[in-house]
Motif scaffolding. Structure first.
Motif, PDB file in Angstrom:
ATOM      1  N   SER A  85       0.832  -1.211   0.000  1.00  0.00           N
ATOM      2  CA  SER A  85       0.000   0.000   0.000  1.00  0.00           C
ATOM      3  C   SER A  85       0.862   1.254   0.000  1.00  0.00           C
ATOM      4  CB  SER A  85      -0.944  -0.006   1.215  1.00  0.00           C
ATOM      5  OG  SER A  85      -0.223   0.085   2.433  1.00  0.00           O
ATOM      6  N   TYR A  88       2.120   1.715  -3.617  1.00  0.00           N
ATOM      7  CA  TYR A  88       1.104   2.244  -4.512  1.00  0.00           C
ATOM      8  C   TYR A  88       0.778   3.698  -4.203  1.00  0.00           C
ATOM      9  CZ  TYR A  88      -0.035  -2.043  -6.998  1.00  0.00           C
ATOM     10  OH  TYR A  88       0.017  -3.148  -7.819  1.00  0.00           O
ATOM     11  N   LEU A 214     -11.328   0.650  -2.224  1.00  0.00           N
ATOM     12  CA  LEU A 214     -10.453   1.650  -2.846  1.00  0.00           C
ATOM     13  C   LEU A 214     -11.232   2.933  -3.118  1.00  0.00           C
ATOM     14  CD1 LEU A 214      -8.393  -0.437  -5.456  1.00  0.00           C
ATOM     15  CD2 LEU A 214      -7.406   1.022  -3.670  1.00  0.00           C
ATOM     16  N   ILE A 236      -6.042   3.942  -0.856  1.00  0.00           N
ATOM     17  CA  ILE A 236      -5.130   2.813  -1.044  1.00  0.00           C
ATOM     18  C   ILE A 236      -4.936   2.043   0.256  1.00  0.00           C
ATOM     19  CG2 ILE A 236      -2.725   2.223  -1.569  1.00  0.00           C
ATOM     20  CD1 ILE A 236      -2.784   4.492  -3.650  1.00  0.00           C
ATOM     21  N   ILE A 240      -5.948  -1.781  -0.139  1.00  0.00           N
ATOM     22  CA  ILE A 240      -4.810  -2.687  -0.350  1.00  0.00           C
ATOM     23  C   ILE A 240      -4.374  -3.241   1.003  1.00  0.00           C
ATOM     24  CG2 ILE A 240      -2.460  -2.916  -1.225  1.00  0.00           C
ATOM     25  CD1 ILE A 240      -4.436  -2.348  -3.423  1.00  0.00           C
ATOM     26  N   GLY A 274      -4.892  -2.185  -7.959  1.00  0.00           N
ATOM     27  CA  GLY A 274      -4.110  -1.125  -7.331  1.00  0.00           C
ATOM     28  C   GLY A 274      -3.357  -0.304  -8.355  1.00  0.00           C
TER      29      GLY A 274
END
Length: 288
Positions: A85, A88, A214, A236, A240, A274
């Motif tokens: 996470s 991303y 998300l 995120i 995630i 993601g």
């Protein structure tokens, strides 16, 4: 790869390395930052610890998941974000510092909340003949040793040897992703005969959970007045999850391959969703 080697050695060792990598990038200020950004931190933590399990419970009901799969999906929602996470969030041009802080804070609670909430879910979804033993105290100690201890070691290395920590940070994170793929491949190989049915049973549910959280995290943060970079990171962090931790609890502690299925499908799907989300939000951020 024998199941005992995978569950008892490789999986715990991999998670230890992943959490060590997280610790290498952490400082004490990452924890205190939540006090400097209380609004963003409260929204992020609330979405992670309250909204995510609620959405997960809704999808368990909507998709009528069998008992063990339902527990497995809920277990996934109890896990914090992780280095994935944070990665991303960085790629999406989000507030990476906020992402790291949220991951760090929620990870402190996870070793204690995961056993309690998982036992609750087993009592809720499974009958007595299906129950698996989960010693809460022992599990808390195990999870603390595999998650909090390596984070503390990584933070100590960061403070004592900052140059080494900086050089090791990216290789360790890359190794963490490789380990995650190898773990998933090993479990899929061991359960190959049943895996197609499991994917049919949980693929759509975990995809729905991933995409919904998300977007919910992102738009709720915006509705509460946070800027786009903060909203991106919260989306995120909520969407995630640390699939490796869910795999560890389901496969190594509960020793229930069926419960690992939601974490496997989710972990595979989240890399794609993601990346799409990060690309979309980054473009949106850059055009404003």
């Amino acid at each position: 790869m024998q199941a005992t080697i995978l569950s008892q050695v490789i999986l715990p060792a991999s998670l230890f390395i992943i959490m060590l990598g997280m610790g290498l990038s952490l400082k004490l200020t990452d924890f205190s930052r939540v006090l400097l950004q209380p609004k963003a931190a409260i929204i992020g933590i609330a979405c992670q610890m309250l909204l995510l399990p609620l959405v997960g419970f809704i999808f368990v009901w909507l998709f009528s998941l069998q008992a063990e799969l339902a527990v497995g999906l809920m277990l996934l929602t109890f896990c914090p974000g992780g280095v994935t996470s944070n990665m991303y969030s960085y790629l999406a041009n989000g507030d990476t510092a906020l992402s790291i802080s949220l991951t760090a804070v929620v990870s402190l609670f996870a070793p204690f909340t995961i056993p309690l909430l998982t036992v609750w879910m087993m009592e809720l979804f499974m009958n007595e003949s299906q129950h698996f033993s989960l010693p809460i105290g022992k599990t808390m100690i195990q999870l603390s040793a595999i998650t909090l201890l390596p984070v503390a070691i990584g933070m100590w290395l960061h403070r004592q040897f900052p140059v080494f920590a900086h050089k090791a940070d990216k290789p360790v994170k890359a190794l963490s992703l490789i380990f995650l793929f190898l773990i998933i491949a090993g479990i899929v190989a061991n359960e190959w005969e049943n895996m197609a049915g499991y994917f049919v049973a949980t693929g759509l549910a975990t995809l729905s959970l991933n995409v919904t959280t998300l977007m919910l995290g992102f738009y709720l943060a915006k509705q509460f007045g946070l800027n786009k970079r903060q909203s991106t990171s919260i989306g995120i962090e909520v969407g995630i999850q640390n699939g490796t931790l869910a795999l560890l609890v389901a496969n190594s502690i509960l020793q229930n391959p069926v419960m690992t299925t939601p974490a496997i499908t989710y972990s595979l799907l989240m890399f794609v969703t993601g990346a799409v989300f990060a690309y979309w939000v980054k473009i949106d951020n850059e055009t404003v």
